[in-house]
Design a protein around this motif. Structure first.
Motif, mmCIF file in Angstrom:
data_model
loop_
_atom_site.group_PDB
_atom_site.id
_atom_site.type_symbol
_atom_site.label_atom_id
_atom_site.label_comp_id
_atom_site.label_asym_id
_atom_site.label_seq_id
_atom_site.Cartn_x
_atom_site.Cartn_y
_atom_site.Cartn_z
ATOM 1 N N ASP B 97 96.664 79.447 83.784
ATOM 2 C CA ASP B 97 96.721 80.899 83.091
ATOM 3 C C ASP B 97 96.415 80.954 81.774
ATOM 4 O OD1 ASP B 97 97.471 83.049 81.632
ATOM 5 O OD2 ASP B 97 99.844 83.190 82.326
ATOM 6 N N ARG B 98 95.155 81.535 81.607
ATOM 7 C CA ARG B 98 94.379 81.348 80.253
ATOM 8 C C ARG B 98 95.153 81.898 79.170
ATOM 9 N NH1 ARG B 98 89.492 83.198 83.420
ATOM 10 N NH2 ARG B 98 88.122 81.267 83.461
ATOM 11 N N LEU B 99 96.088 82.773 79.335
ATOM 12 C CA LEU B 99 97.015 83.327 78.263
ATOM 13 C C LEU B 99 97.926 82.105 77.675
ATOM 14 C CD1 LEU B 99 97.978 85.642 76.318
ATOM 15 C CD2 LEU B 99 99.751 86.268 78.065
ATOM 16 N N ALA B 100 98.375 81.633 78.591
ATOM 17 C CA ALA B 100 99.440 80.452 78.374
ATOM 18 C C ALA B 100 98.704 79.248 77.599
ATOM 19 C CB ALA B 100 100.120 79.861 79.542
ATOM 20 N N GLU B 101 97.426 79.131 78.173
ATOM 21 C CA GLU B 101 96.621 78.207 77.530
ATOM 22 C C GLU B 101 96.363 78.541 75.973
ATOM 23 O OE1 GLU B 101 92.838 76.225 79.708
ATOM 24 O OE2 GLU B 101 92.377 77.999 78.993
ATOM 25 N N LYS B 102 95.886 79.690 75.604
ATOM 26 C CA LYS B 102 95.804 80.169 74.430
ATOM 27 C C LYS B 102 96.927 80.068 73.457
ATOM 28 C CE LYS B 102 91.438 81.619 75.177
ATOM 29 N NZ LYS B 102 90.070 81.154 74.922
ATOM 30 N N ARG B 103 98.146 80.337 74.045
ATOM 31 C CA ARG B 103 99.266 80.260 73.090
ATOM 32 C C ARG B 103 99.573 78.652 72.982
ATOM 33 N NH1 ARG B 103 102.389 84.993 76.683
ATOM 34 N NH2 ARG B 103 101.882 86.764 75.108
ATOM 35 N N MET B 104 99.443 77.974 73.956
ATOM 36 C CA MET B 104 99.573 76.446 73.617
ATOM 37 C C MET B 104 98.741 76.053 72.576
ATOM 38 S SD MET B 104 98.767 73.272 76.179
ATOM 39 C CE MET B 104 97.118 73.317 76.341
ATOM 40 N N PHE B 105 97.374 76.450 72.753
ATOM 41 C CA PHE B 105 96.318 76.105 71.362
ATOM 42 C C PHE B 105 97.151 76.566 70.082
ATOM 43 C CE2 PHE B 105 92.588 76.605 74.443
ATOM 44 C CZ PHE B 105 92.576 75.218 74.562
ATOM 45 N N ARG B 106 97.571 77.871 70.049
ATOM 46 C CA ARG B 106 98.026 78.273 68.916
ATOM 47 C C ARG B 106 99.190 77.768 68.397
ATOM 48 N NH1 ARG B 106 99.345 84.469 69.219
ATOM 49 N NH2 ARG B 106 97.113 84.797 68.745
ATOM 50 N N GLN B 107 100.221 77.126 69.224
ATOM 51 C CA GLN B 107 101.295 76.420 69.124
ATOM 52 C C GLN B 107 100.786 75.264 68.336
ATOM 53 O OE1 GLN B 107 103.589 76.171 72.674
ATOM 54 N NE2 GLN B 107 104.383 78.125 72.663
#
Lengths: 376, 376
Positions: B97-107
């Motif tokens: 999930d690209r959204l989950a992935e981006k959120r992981m990057f942000r975290q």
């Protein structure tokens, strides 16, 4: 292309590992069950002279090659009448018989130790007169890994060895060589040739244990002599494929010992020590591509795993050690795999080799070494 | 060990080619017939969620890995309850999930382009306010090779793209990047980590065409930033195996685009350009060996063969060009193989790449180039 390989051992395995990325598919003719090459293509489980299996290969392959020199001549002839067999069957004939091989060397002006056939007890005296003592008495056919030969120091000893080995023998002067070298070369169907650097080889109990490449202390002139010698043999045989010539270095001179018309254990280091391995070059040559001139990033070494597996995880964890296993059941004297060593200069490779060697079960302490060119 | 791979494409093929010499045997779960990995092990021809096939893998393998990130979560969970699945299923969830992935990057404090979910037409305005224009609208799941995304320059265009792509979208600021880079890294089960140099990547029609490694002009500081970023992701996922992070370089800064929890096309050069390839390191990591710190003899490049085969003999005849074919039937847009290029300095590699590129059908004249770091 569809490539058939006579033999499904580790050499066939490594040929397929190199040839599959080039887009080829492999079939192996191999009588023994679960052979090392078994995961890498179809296996025809039959003897090398099985007519049905040979007929299937003739139908199902575009080219035939082999991983050992004792292919029955009739099998090679049957196949060669139907599709390309490379290296050419003439190379099998020339190398299956050690006497024919030595005579070829002599005809080509390639130095060898003095030799003489021993077909009968009556011929032994003439043979020893030609070779001098000590001599090596060996079978003309089917010897490998030091089997079928013995060093003799007297006529009585020679007579006893002759009696035990049976008919069809060859006597050679025992060469007091400094070291054993080999050269691996490839020739394409178009005649293009490439050479790997002379490699220094160490045997124990007749089995190759360690190789170093380039062999230390080899002058460009000596390398040129070796290339010329291997090139001359390849031209004579109208060769296509990889070929190895085993040599003795004695007082700065090279004497030819024997030719292997196939990829060779002393070329296994090329899998990690050269940008194009002997296996890829063999496949290239027999499938019609020009062999690629190998480039080496630095010195390399190869240690055979014989008889018993080491702690393979410990070996693979050593930086610069590259593990190659053959998926064979351990048995005394059996080659189970090898470890290639790369990275840094000769001293660094030697140091890594020492670490790997210490992990190999059954090997004596200390790497085998040539006094004048010891592992550093 | 007995290694099962979910997927039997070219990545599975190259994993097996690297893993067989380490003594492993391979099984592939692959629904399509005659897959590229088919010659290198057993193939279970079944869908990725086939209960019988999954049960057979659970019985017949010691470890499971995968060659693509869209493994069904239920399949991964079923297998992970029975034997090691590596990289861990959490890595699949985090990257499917690209959204989950981006959120992981942000975290994790890893810079990305501004992004915003687009779950409904009503959310589009807020998304574009967050990202600005131009923006990229993409599906959160199952996109690959540029499919499932579009660049939009206005709210109207965005609405139209949203309507065509359906629900479950993500909007991102379109990054005016200088070039695309990637870093391939490996982490062992014991936590040991190794990194390959940042690689410069060139896409056309969303498909990778060419890579250069090391990416020219990368400072040690930028390499360190990339390693730190990839290392942080691997720690977060308690990773074992190879992972690639796709990055944008913009004004000297790296922005993370996405993570591939597997071997990656931008790491194919490592087969010839490093002493230990990404494939070997992946196999090492998932089977419990420490990954090996790769050594490079010099710069390397990789050119993909897409859609149509070139004259492969002509390619293979170019010194320094290493052909890797996947045994796939040609079809437009399909990756059929790649050519690795090694030997000499960056200028020499560039010159060889130019010769190979000219032989690739359907590619425009002239290698793709970054203005400030053009192929020489």
């Amino acid at each position: 292309m569809r490539v058939a390989v006579l033999g499904g051992g580790q050499l066939g395995r490594m040929l397929a590992l190199a040839g599959i990325p080039l887009g080829h598919r492999f079939t192996f003719l191999e009588p023994s069950p679960d052979p090392p090459a078994g995961q890498l293509g179809k296996v025809l489980a039959a003897p090398y002279d099985d007519p049905g299996a040979l007929a299937r290969i003739a139908e199902a392959a575009d080219v035939v090659t082999y991983e050992f020199e004792n292919v029955p001549a009739a099998s090679a002839a049957f196949l060669a009448a139907r599709l390309p067999v490379l290296p050419p069957p003439a190379a099998l004939l020339a190398t299956q018989d050690r006497l024919a091989e030595k005579r070829m060397f002599r005809q080509l002006g390639i130095p060898t130790a003095p030799f003489h056939p021993v077909d009968s007890p009556a011929q032994l005296g003439a043979a020893l007169a030609a070779t001098g003592l000590p001599a090596v008495i060996k079978t003309r056919r089917f010897g490998y890994d030091g089997k079928g030969q013995a060093v003799v120091h007297s006529a009585e000893e020679a007579a006893s060895v002759q009696a035990s080995l049976g008919p069809g023998l060859l006597a050679e002067r025992f060469v007091d060589f400094e070291r054993e070298l080999s050269i691996v070369a490839a020739r394409g169907r178009d005649g293009g040739r490439v050479f790997y650097p002379l490699t220094e080889n160490h045997h124990r109990d007749g089995i190759l244990r360690a190789s170093r490449a380039p062999a230390p202390g080899v002058s460009p002139e000596l390398q040129a002599v070796a290339e010329d010698l291997a090139g001359t043999v390849m031209e004579r045989l109208e060769y296509a494929g990889v070929l190895a010539v085993e040599l003795f270095e004695a007082r700065g001179r090279l004497l030819a010992n024997e030719v292997a018309p196939r990829v060779h254990n002393s070329g296994h280091w090329t899998l990690d020590g050269a940008d194009t391995s002997q296996f890829e070059n063999h496949v290239r040559a027999v499938t019609g591509l020009p062999p690629a001139a190998p480039r080496m990033a630095g010195p390399a070494a190869m240690l055979n795993i014989v008889g018993e597996l080491p702690d393979t995880a410990a070996v693979a964890a050593i930086p610069g050690a590259h593990l190659h296993l053959y998926d064979k059941v351990p048995r005394p004297g059996r080659k189970l795999g090898h470890v290639n060593i790369t990275g840094g200069d000769e001293a660094a490779v030697g140091e890594t080799a020492r670490r790997v060697w210490a992990l190999l079960p059954g090997e004596p302490s200390g790497l085998p070494a040539v006094p004048s060119h010891g592992w550093r």
